[in-house]
Design a protein around this motif. Structure first.
Motif, PDB file in Angstrom:
ATOM      1  N   PHE A 222       0.719  -1.115   0.022  1.00  0.00           N
ATOM      2  CA  PHE A 222      -0.056   0.054   0.201  1.00  0.00           C
ATOM      3  C   PHE A 222       0.922   1.146  -0.166  1.00  0.00           C
ATOM      4  O   PHE A 222       1.749   1.116   0.864  1.00  0.00           O
ATOM      5  CB  PHE A 222      -0.914   0.093   1.212  1.00  0.00           C
ATOM      6  N   ALA A 224       0.894   5.718   0.073  1.00  0.00           N
ATOM      7  CA  ALA A 224       0.108   6.910   0.055  1.00  0.00           C
ATOM      8  C   ALA A 224       1.011   8.008   0.432  1.00  0.00           C
ATOM      9  O   ALA A 224       1.832   7.749   1.266  1.00  0.00           O
ATOM     10  CB  ALA A 224      -1.162   6.514   1.413  1.00  0.00           C
ATOM     11  N   ASP A 226       0.718  11.469   2.202  1.00  0.00           N
ATOM     12  CA  ASP A 226      -0.172  12.205   3.509  1.00  0.00           C
ATOM     13  C   ASP A 226      -0.437  13.571   3.196  1.00  0.00           C
ATOM     14  O   ASP A 226      -1.133  14.296   3.858  1.00  0.00           O
ATOM     15  CB  ASP A 226       0.648  12.182   4.750  1.00  0.00           C
ATOM     16  N   VAL A 231      -5.164   5.950  -0.217  1.00  0.00           N
ATOM     17  CA  VAL A 231      -4.014   4.864  -0.121  1.00  0.00           C
ATOM     18  C   VAL A 231      -4.343   4.146  -1.518  1.00  0.00           C
ATOM     19  O   VAL A 231      -5.611   3.802  -1.816  1.00  0.00           O
ATOM     20  CB  VAL A 231      -4.398   4.206   0.968  1.00  0.00           C
ATOM     21  N   GLU A 233      -3.672   0.510  -3.096  1.00  0.00           N
ATOM     22  CA  GLU A 233      -3.347  -0.903  -2.904  1.00  0.00           C
ATOM     23  C   GLU A 233      -2.705  -1.713  -4.177  1.00  0.00           C
ATOM     24  O   GLU A 233      -3.403  -1.412  -5.276  1.00  0.00           O
ATOM     25  CB  GLU A 233      -4.560  -1.659  -2.376  1.00  0.00           C
ATOM     26  N   ARG A 243      -7.927   2.091  -5.134  1.00  0.00           N
ATOM     27  CA  ARG A 243      -7.632   3.463  -4.349  1.00  0.00           C
ATOM     28  C   ARG A 243      -8.607   3.552  -3.181  1.00  0.00           C
ATOM     29  O   ARG A 243      -9.686   3.593  -3.335  1.00  0.00           O
ATOM     30  CB  ARG A 243      -7.634   4.756  -5.224  1.00  0.00           C
ATOM     31  N   LEU A 298       0.896   4.408   8.484  1.00  0.00           N
ATOM     32  CA  LEU A 298       0.184   3.007   8.041  1.00  0.00           C
ATOM     33  C   LEU A 298       0.665   1.883   8.565  1.00  0.00           C
ATOM     34  O   LEU A 298       1.846   1.687   8.861  1.00  0.00           O
ATOM     35  CB  LEU A 298       0.244   2.994   6.488  1.00  0.00           C
ATOM     36  N   VAL A 308      -4.877   3.193   9.141  1.00  0.00           N
ATOM     37  CA  VAL A 308      -4.494   4.393   9.054  1.00  0.00           C
ATOM     38  C   VAL A 308      -4.598   5.424  10.503  1.00  0.00           C
ATOM     39  O   VAL A 308      -5.458   5.618  11.017  1.00  0.00           O
ATOM     40  CB  VAL A 308      -5.219   5.095   7.936  1.00  0.00           C
TER      41      VAL A 308
END
Length: 372
Positions: A222, A224, A226, A231, A233, A243, A298, A308
């Motif tokens: 995953f 992401a 911030d 996020v 995957e 997403r 995460l 999260v």
């Protein structure tokens, strides 16, 4: 490659997750001073709980792995400071593998040491082609592991208060190391500035600056940034699955937030004693963002759920985690004790670290109650 479908979340999924709780008090607490040092923790680099209840703690100060039984009694210590087989120069991460084996990353030796369930050294892996300061991310289900490629040598910067985000390359290495098997991706790194301090150039992270987070587990990973609550995957060998989005309004940084952040002590457990006074001081010229990041970190739990963490100004405050199931649905938000830094989430437990009132570090195990 087609875009992954989006899972939009505006509220917790109805009918699930309403009663997730963490116990008020820890079921197990490790740490303190036994007069011999077996229970004294001087910078926890990682902690994992094995299937039989044993807890392995990687300690940066002593460069050893401490093994405790399910009741917190010290059983043995593994390794020592050095460069030989099973020794460490800078313990930085520990990851749980199949069969209760553990992998330990040492960035100074650029080596992953794998120990079996009895604590015996099974083998060591030296990934090739890394730059400066590579970071260990985690281990996938096939035994391959992910590292950042590190920084190129000789990349000098001039002093500037302008923030920048250099790219970070994430590489996947096979279980036997050697050359990278493939590239997971290239993503923006932490937001930094380069400042002149005491006649030297130092690179500092922007306060509440943005960064990319990547976690791995099984055959999935995953990713992401911030700067927003989204996020992505992926499933090996790299196909995007979905997403995951959650409605989010950025929180403004207040003067009180900034003061609290600047007052908290820095983690100096991995810094040589002769340099700690220099690194303990926070540079007042480091800029800050006007808003907090969309999230703090995460984690993947042992059942494949994504956790999260909400942004925290300091670790002394209570934690809050959004939990997403394997289809990307937001199930619930779970509160964790103030000051508790989560390291591992099992089916019915949370393992992590916290400081007591005397700033002594402890490893705590809490019960996690989740609906079945």
């Amino acid at each position: 490659m087609p875009e992954a479908p989006v899972v939009e979340n505006t509220a917790p999924y109805e009918g699930e997750g309403a009663t997730w709780t963490v116990s008020r008090s820890p079921l197990l607490s490790i740490g303190g001073d036994d007069g011999e040092g077996s229970y004294t923790l001087t910078g926890v680099a990682g902690a994992v709980r094995l299937s039989d209840g044993r807890v392995v703690v990687a300690d940066k100060g002593s460069q050893v792995l401490h093994v405790f039984d399910a009741r917190g009694t010290h059983l043995r210590s593994i390794g020592r400071e050095g460069g030989g087989p099973g020794e460490f120069r800078a313990v930085e991460n520990v990851a749980l593998l199949r069969g209760d084996s553990i992998a330990v990353w040492d960035p100074r030796l650029r080596r992953v040491s794998v120990f079996d369930h009895t604590g015996q050294l099974a083998h060591e892996v030296s990934p090739a082609g890394l730059g400066l300061f590579p970071r260990f991310i985690g281990v996938l289900g096939d035994g391959s592991f992910v590292l950042t490629a590190g920084l190129p040598a000789g990349g000098a910067r001039s002093a500037s208060t302008a923030a920048r985000r250099d790219s970070v390359v994430y590489l996947r290495f096979g279980p036997s190391g050697g050359e990278a098997r493939d590239t997971i991706g290239r993503f923006p790194g932490p937001e930094t500035v380069t400042l002149a301090s005491s006649g030297a150039m130092t690179m500092e992270e922007v306060i509440f600056g943005r960064d990319v987070h990547l976690v791995v587990g099984g055959n999935r990973y995953f990713v992401a940034d911030d700067d927003r609550y989204e996020v992505t995957e992926y499933r090996l060998p790299g196909a995007p699955v979905r997403r995951i989005r959650r409605a989010h309004v950025p929180s403004q940084v207040t003067n009180a937030d900034l003061a609290s952040y600047r007052e908290q002590p820095r983690d100096l457990s991995g810094v040589p004693p002769q340099l700690r006074a220099q690194f303990a001081k926070r540079n007042p010229d480091v800029p800050h963002r006007a808003t907090l990041p969309a999230f703090e970190s995460l984690l993947l739990d042992e059942e494949g759920y994504l956790w999260v963490e909400h942004p925290r100004v300091t670790r002394a405050t209570e934690g809050r985690w959004d939990v997403f199931d394997r289809e990307g649905r937001w199930l619930t938000t779970v509160a964790t004790p103030a000051g508790f830094q989560v390291r591992q989430i099992g089916g019915d437990f949370m393992l992590g670290t916290a400081l007591d009132s005397l700033d002594v570090e402890h490893v705590h195990l809490y019960t996690l109650n989740r609906p079945r």
